[in-house]
Design a protein around this motif. Structure first.
Motif, PDB file in Angstrom:
ATOM      1  N   GLN A 190      -5.144  16.873  -8.748  1.00  0.00           N
ATOM      2  CA  GLN A 190      -6.506  17.124  -9.355  1.00  0.00           C
ATOM      3  C   GLN A 190      -6.921  18.190  -9.729  1.00  0.00           C
ATOM      4  OE1 GLN A 190      -8.436  15.205  -5.941  1.00  0.00           O
ATOM      5  NE2 GLN A 190      -7.382  13.251  -6.262  1.00  0.00           N
TER       6      GLN A 190
ATOM      7  N   TYR B  91       1.667   9.419  -7.471  1.00  0.00           N
ATOM      8  CA  TYR B  91       1.087   9.859  -6.164  1.00  0.00           C
ATOM      9  C   TYR B  91       0.066   9.020  -5.892  1.00  0.00           C
ATOM     10  CZ  TYR B  91      -0.765  12.646  -2.346  1.00  0.00           C
ATOM     11  OH  TYR B  91      -1.326  12.768  -0.864  1.00  0.00           O
TER      12      TYR B  91
ATOM     13  N   HIS C 299      -0.914  16.698   2.323  1.00  0.00           N
ATOM     14  CA  HIS C 299      -1.398  15.335   1.744  1.00  0.00           C
ATOM     15  C   HIS C 299      -2.565  16.156   0.804  1.00  0.00           C
ATOM     16  CE1 HIS C 299      -2.497  11.476   0.931  1.00  0.00           C
ATOM     17  NE2 HIS C 299      -3.884  11.633   1.077  1.00  0.00           N
ATOM     18  N   ALA C 300      -3.467  16.762   1.651  1.00  0.00           N
ATOM     19  CA  ALA C 300      -4.540  17.349   0.953  1.00  0.00           C
ATOM     20  C   ALA C 300      -3.972  18.487  -0.054  1.00  0.00           C
ATOM     21  CB  ALA C 300      -5.343  18.181   1.906  1.00  0.00           C
TER      22      ALA C 300
ATOM     23  N   GLU D 105      -3.019  16.582  -3.130  1.00  0.00           N
ATOM     24  CA  GLU D 105      -4.099  16.193  -4.027  1.00  0.00           C
ATOM     25  C   GLU D 105      -4.659  17.265  -4.874  1.00  0.00           C
ATOM     26  OE1 GLU D 105      -7.147  14.168  -1.523  1.00  0.00           O
ATOM     27  OE2 GLU D 105      -5.859  12.653  -1.215  1.00  0.00           O
TER      28      GLU D 105
ATOM     29  N   ALA E  48      -3.301   8.971  -3.473  1.00  0.00           N
ATOM     30  CA  ALA E  48      -3.809   9.701  -2.673  1.00  0.00           C
ATOM     31  C   ALA E  48      -4.307   8.736  -1.456  1.00  0.00           C
ATOM     32  CB  ALA E  48      -4.980  10.239  -3.336  1.00  0.00           C
TER      33      ALA E  48
ATOM     34  N   THR F  62     -10.369  18.639   5.398  1.00  0.00           N
ATOM     35  CA  THR F  62      -9.670  17.350   5.853  1.00  0.00           C
ATOM     36  C   THR F  62     -10.442  16.909   7.192  1.00  0.00           C
ATOM     37  OG1 THR F  62      -7.901  18.114   7.275  1.00  0.00           O
ATOM     38  CG2 THR F  62      -7.508  18.053   4.914  1.00  0.00           C
TER      39      THR F  62
END
Length: 177
Positions: free
Chosen positions: A123, A175, A115-116, A119, A177, A6
């Protein structure tokens, strides 16, 4: 090896030299206040936890990342995904969680790392729903959950400690991103 970068952090798998700094975090009564029974953990308990977290990577294809500050290489704590087996009523489920040393609080690191992780769940791991569990009164963690777009799903009680819990959830198909 799974690693996420990040702007300020590296989320990575655990190394042997992470045990001592994570044990320092786990030994802080204020950090552990809302975790399980609220008791600090020692070096041996921390080493056992890290071993379990690494096994979950092997068993589930996800787990808890060590959170390292990009600028200094310092271990700030953890974030990641886990199966909340301690709370059977929510299963099957995957939880996003975090624990940072007190010196890293209030700087947005938990939100950035979580948050990461969301994702990654969407993903890379194809999950469609993720929960997060906090003891009622842990306003800082619930604030991170709100920042992630999670909404309260249910209130319950920890089956061992008897402490009140709030479960938050997010449908990752919605969600942002």
């Amino acid at each position: 090896m799974t690693e996420i970068r990040t702007p300020r952090l590296v989320l990575r798998r655990w190394r042997e030299d992470d045990i001592a700094p994570m044990a320092e975090i786990n030994a802080d009564p204020e950090v552990m206040r809302y975790i399980g029974d609220g008791l600090p953990r020692d070096l041996e308990q921390t080493a056992e936890s890290i071993e379990r977290w690494e096994e979950e990577w092997d068993d589930e294809g996800f787990g808890l990342f060590a959170v390292e500050l990009l600028a200094s290489g310092e271990l700030a704590g953890f974030t990641g995904l886990s199966v909340p087996a301690f709370l059977p009523e929510v299963l099957p489920a995957v939880e996003v969680g975090w624990r940072l040393g007190r010196q890293f609080w209030g700087q947005g690191y938990a939100s950035e790392a979580a948050h990461a992780t969301l994702e990654f769940a969407l993903q890379d791991r194809g999950l469609d729903r993720v929960i997060s569990i906090a003891q009622i009164g842990n306003d800082a963690s619930e604030n991170v959950m709100r920042k992630l777009g999670m909404v309260p799903d249910r209130t319950t009680t920890h089956p061992v400690s008897g402490r009140p819990l709030r479960v938050h959830a997010i449908d990752l198909t919605e969600y942002r991103a």
